[in-house]
Scaffold this active site. Sequence first.
Site, short mmCIF file in Angstrom:
data_model
loop_
_atom_site.label_atom_id
_atom_site.label_comp_id
_atom_site.label_asym_id
_atom_site.label_seq_id
_atom_site.Cartn_x
_atom_site.Cartn_y
_atom_site.Cartn_z
N GLU A 46 -61.18 111.08 121.70
CA GLU A 46 -60.07 111.73 121.01
C GLU A 46 -60.49 112.33 119.67
OE1 GLU A 46 -55.49 110.80 119.68
OE2 GLU A 46 -56.88 109.14 119.94
N ASP A 47 -61.36 111.63 118.92
CA ASP A 47 -61.62 112.03 117.53
C ASP A 47 -62.97 112.70 117.30
OD1 ASP A 47 -59.19 111.06 116.85
OD2 ASP A 47 -59.89 109.19 115.96
#
Length: 747
Positions: free
Chosen positions: A92-93
């Site tokens: 996600e990051d």
Amino acid sequence: MANKDVFDDEDVQRIKAEYESLVSNLIRCNKHGDLELIEKAFNTANEAHWNMRRKSGEPYVIHPISVAKIVNQEIGLGAKSIATALLHDVVEDTDYTLNDVEREFGPKIASLIDGLTKISGTYNNETSTSMQAENFRKMLLTISDDLRVILIKIADRLHNMRTLDSMPEHKKMKVAGETIFLYAPLAQRLGLYAIKSELEDLSFKFRQPHIYDEIIAKLKHSEKKNIALINKFSLPIIEKLTESGFQFDISGRPKSVFSIWKKMQAKSVPFEEIYDVLAVRIVFKPVPGIPEKTQCWNIYSIITDSYLPKPDRLRDWVSRPKPNGYEALHLTVMGPEGRWIEVQIRSERMDEIAERGYAAHWKYKGDESPESELDKWIKKIRHMLENPLEDPLEFLDEFKMNLFSSEIMVFTPKGLLISMPKGASALDFAYEIHTEVGNKAIGAKINYKLHPISAVLNSGDQVEIITSDIAKPDKEWLGFVSTAKAKEAIRIALRNESKELIQKGTEILESQVNKLNIKINNEIIKRLTESFDAANKDDLLNSIGQGKITVDDLKKVIKKNSAINVIKYWELKFIGSRKDKKDVKNQQMKIDKKVPFLLRENVENASQSYSIAKCCNPIPGDEVVGYHTPEGTIMIHKPKCPEAIRIMSNEGDRIIAVKWAIHKLNSFLARIRMTGIDRMGLVNDITNIISSELKVNMTGINISVQNGIFEGTIDVYIHHTKDLNNLITKITGVNGIESVRRVEDFS
């Protein structure tokens, strides 16, 4: 999203120390390749998150390491789960993809991370209400695949709560609200009692910091005295258990801050009057060949030889474990100095299940073991997800009501035990047996006595459902069922019946129109719906199908001369156009959430209006939060208000920090409740204090006396909680008054 910043030597050393702390205390990681997998996952996460920092300023990778520690040391999951926890934010990051993870770590870990990534938006993003609820449903869907996803998510939430101080105020309230609303009950349902208690306490700390600090201070003040009391209490028990040949550990502690506060609220008493603040836990090593249940009761007998038990506080979860697998025997006894003390009795196995929940549950469950209550609960979740409600918020409410509520045990006529939510009716029970039994139910025999299907069941009831072939579900039934299974079955039956009636109504209408040589058109349908006050075309046809609108009625309306027909205008219930709505929303978002909104005296001249919530009636001086309504006003709630907690969970992005400005002009309605022993002149003394001595404006008084006991409520207008507290103190001092307290919900 994390912040970018170059790491210095101190950061590098801290990352190294945290990782070493993880690997030097591993449990359940004895298989070949476990340590190599964890190290590989750490190196990947460290590289992916390099030079990234959290809001607190610490290196970002500290967060996944901390989550991995919780996953292993506090929940008891193994190497794959630790690796997943270390990698849970990389997709996600960072620039890593799910394909990268699958290539490096295999399909199972990739699948777990995929599940976590899909639900990452559940409560972290500024999503709309329905999106938050929908994302929570996605989270629950992972149960069908692998429950470890939710366990890692709970660990992630726990570490986020432990480090919530660095977040802005409105984010704290949002995250704390959703934690108490969903994550703490979910942890409890999965048997993670220590984590559940910590989540509750942390949520309470951020939602009501002043009350939290006050209880902590009082526990700290009495800490030495409590330790001495527990030691004094434990000595006779230790001696007798040792004489009886038991191997055991005994420990004492005060109850959690949140559980103490809940008792204070439930009983409307101050901290000093909570009698069972202290708890002692006995964990014994079971003797082979003797059932653990028998040994629990033997220890119970030894304790009650020394101390008098409180009969209504016995909790037997060894004969019938809780649905999440929890087993223990709880009793409350009168200890030294007249203090009530709760004692929990568990075997080592029971203790591990209580502390580690799901992981320990599967450790002790053999392949041939019968289906446990936890297995049944997971099956219920799957059933709910297979038949989702159309409205995501309704799904969220029903999920919480059905799967987190207290439970009762009800017997079938043949003696089978069925678990039902507290408050379930006989009709809920009928649908739990089978959908067709519910659809045909007309009554119930509860403990051999005839009752309506709306009767609420109690634990231990034996229930027999009476059915009839001509019975069918009615819309009214939705009002006295509470389980999702029953509601869904009734809705489906009503929809099916409605389709049949609409078809029948269509045929009748077409037949009559054809006889009059007229073609059905929109004008005729409009005239009919208006004439018979039908909500829409389907409602009209449904009424015709049921016979509520007769053939003669139809003829009269259709034959009317349309020229003299008065046109009715529908009252639109929308405020403005879509564009207007958008403008309102845009206007809302201009509020600076970083700066607390001031609740000023003159609302008319303020840039933003606010309203006081009737469900909790806050007054100046109370701790409050603001809810930015879709209409643009700000609704003021107390943080402990159940409606406020629900809003924080479902619409967290609309929560804003607020605080009172000085209030001297505006008065706020408050209510106090009093009890005492009646005497001549008591009411006169009270009213003199209110109107003469304190100059408070009294708007209503309600007094009743029964058998010499005086009870009453008084409504007053005050400017601040200080005024109210002063009033309560003064009235408490009146001769004959036993208790005075504020009533919050008097709508």
